[in-house]
Design an enzyme around this catalytic site. Sequence first.
Site, mmCIF file in Angstrom:
data_model
loop_
_atom_site.group_PDB
_atom_site.id
_atom_site.type_symbol
_atom_site.label_atom_id
_atom_site.label_comp_id
_atom_site.label_asym_id
_atom_site.label_seq_id
_atom_site.Cartn_x
_atom_site.Cartn_y
_atom_site.Cartn_z
ATOM 1 N N ASN A 10 0.884 -1.163 0.000
ATOM 2 C CA ASN A 10 0.000 0.000 0.000
ATOM 3 C C ASN A 10 0.916 1.206 0.000
ATOM 4 O OD1 ASN A 10 -1.724 2.107 0.566
ATOM 5 N ND2 ASN A 10 -2.223 1.443 2.648
ATOM 6 N N LYS A 12 0.234 4.299 -0.239
ATOM 7 C CA LYS A 12 -0.338 5.512 0.359
ATOM 8 C C LYS A 12 -0.074 6.709 -0.573
ATOM 9 C CE LYS A 12 -0.035 3.278 4.770
ATOM 10 N NZ LYS A 12 0.064 3.399 6.215
ATOM 11 N N HIS A 95 -9.498 1.701 4.520
ATOM 12 C CA HIS A 95 -8.244 1.790 5.288
ATOM 13 C C HIS A 95 -8.464 2.744 6.467
ATOM 14 C CE1 HIS A 95 -4.115 2.769 6.371
ATOM 15 N NE2 HIS A 95 -3.788 1.634 5.780
ATOM 16 N N GLU A 97 -6.745 5.064 7.607
ATOM 17 C CA GLU A 97 -6.440 6.472 7.311
ATOM 18 C C GLU A 97 -7.604 7.146 6.591
ATOM 19 O OE1 GLU A 97 -2.677 5.712 5.406
ATOM 20 O OE2 GLU A 97 -1.871 5.092 7.339
ATOM 21 N N GLU A 167 -5.643 -4.660 10.419
ATOM 22 C CA GLU A 167 -4.558 -3.717 10.672
ATOM 23 C C GLU A 167 -4.812 -2.935 11.953
ATOM 24 O OE1 GLU A 167 -2.507 -2.675 6.694
ATOM 25 O OE2 GLU A 167 -4.177 -1.306 6.955
ATOM 26 N N GLY A 173 2.552 2.162 10.710
ATOM 27 C CA GLY A 173 3.552 3.214 10.554
ATOM 28 C C GLY A 173 4.263 3.586 11.838
ATOM 29 N N SER A 213 3.340 -2.419 10.171
ATOM 30 C CA SER A 213 4.786 -2.579 10.365
ATOM 31 C C SER A 213 5.313 -3.962 9.991
ATOM 32 C CB SER A 213 5.175 -2.197 11.800
ATOM 33 O OG SER A 213 4.812 -0.853 12.069
HETATM 34 P P1 PGA Z 1 2.825 0.122 7.612
HETATM 35 O O1 PGA Z 1 1.369 0.420 7.008
HETATM 36 O O2 PGA Z 1 3.307 -1.179 7.002
HETATM 37 O O3 PGA Z 1 3.676 1.296 7.183
HETATM 38 O O4 PGA Z 1 2.681 0.022 9.094
HETATM 39 C C1 PGA Z 1 0.445 -0.613 6.810
HETATM 40 C C2 PGA Z 1 -0.830 -0.073 6.209
HETATM 41 O O5 PGA Z 1 -1.289 1.006 6.624
HETATM 42 O O6 PGA Z 1 -1.424 -0.702 5.303
#
Ligand code: PGA
Length: 250
Positions: A10, A12, A95, A97, A167, A173, A213
Amino acid sequence: MARRILAAGNWKMNKTPSETTALIEEMKKTCASDTVDVLFCVPAIDIPAAVAAAKDSNIQIGAENMYFEESGAYTGEVAPAMLVDAGVSHVIIGHSERRQYFAETDEMVNKKVLKAIEHKLVPVICCGETLEQREQGVTLDWIRVQIKIALQGVAAEDAKGVVIAYEPIWAIGTGKTATSDQAEEVCKGIRDLLRELYDDETAETTRILYGGSVKPGNAAELFGKEDIDGGLVGGASLTPDFGGIVNYEK
Ligand code: PGA
């Protein structure tokens, strides 16, 4: 039943179209695999470049979002038919976010899931709890509500083809990965819910990913768990080292 592992990136809000072409060219070298499915979900404007660069490789290209209407006066949105026409196979829906910064609700997630299925796009449905919810002991209750609403009106035959990504928000992140046991517990809970909502076959077929992560160093332990069928990867999907996640067994 053996489910194929899916290593999904992903991106982003990262990478320009020209950076996309260069990165996918690199990924083709590091992410070759006969056994693991590889997917990059990229910003809408990068889709044509990503699809062109990934042509004739094992890499599939997905979108990070879409709208639930066919077309019309929705300035700034992307319609499912546009994604299909551009060569996209998957689309991330809901997601955290998007829920947090763009006010997406479970009802919107459900509408998008139904619309994606109608257009034969694979929805990658995201769910996850906050740290407060985990500390209050309501993680699984919360996830069950999110997934139950996301799948309202989805037939068993279609539910088998969706991908669900667990998630935990506190692990995205932050460098803080859920332990493989924590991740497995929730992924198993989601599979149990699929069994309740549908049947054994659906529960055993639907792929459930862990995200938060994931990196080359922890992929093998996470993907080795019974109910974890791969990862949705943010930060670590932005360099060719992602190949270390795809080839986690080597
Ligand atoms: P990350 O993000 O691997 O940077 O923690 C995962 C995601 O939001 O899909």
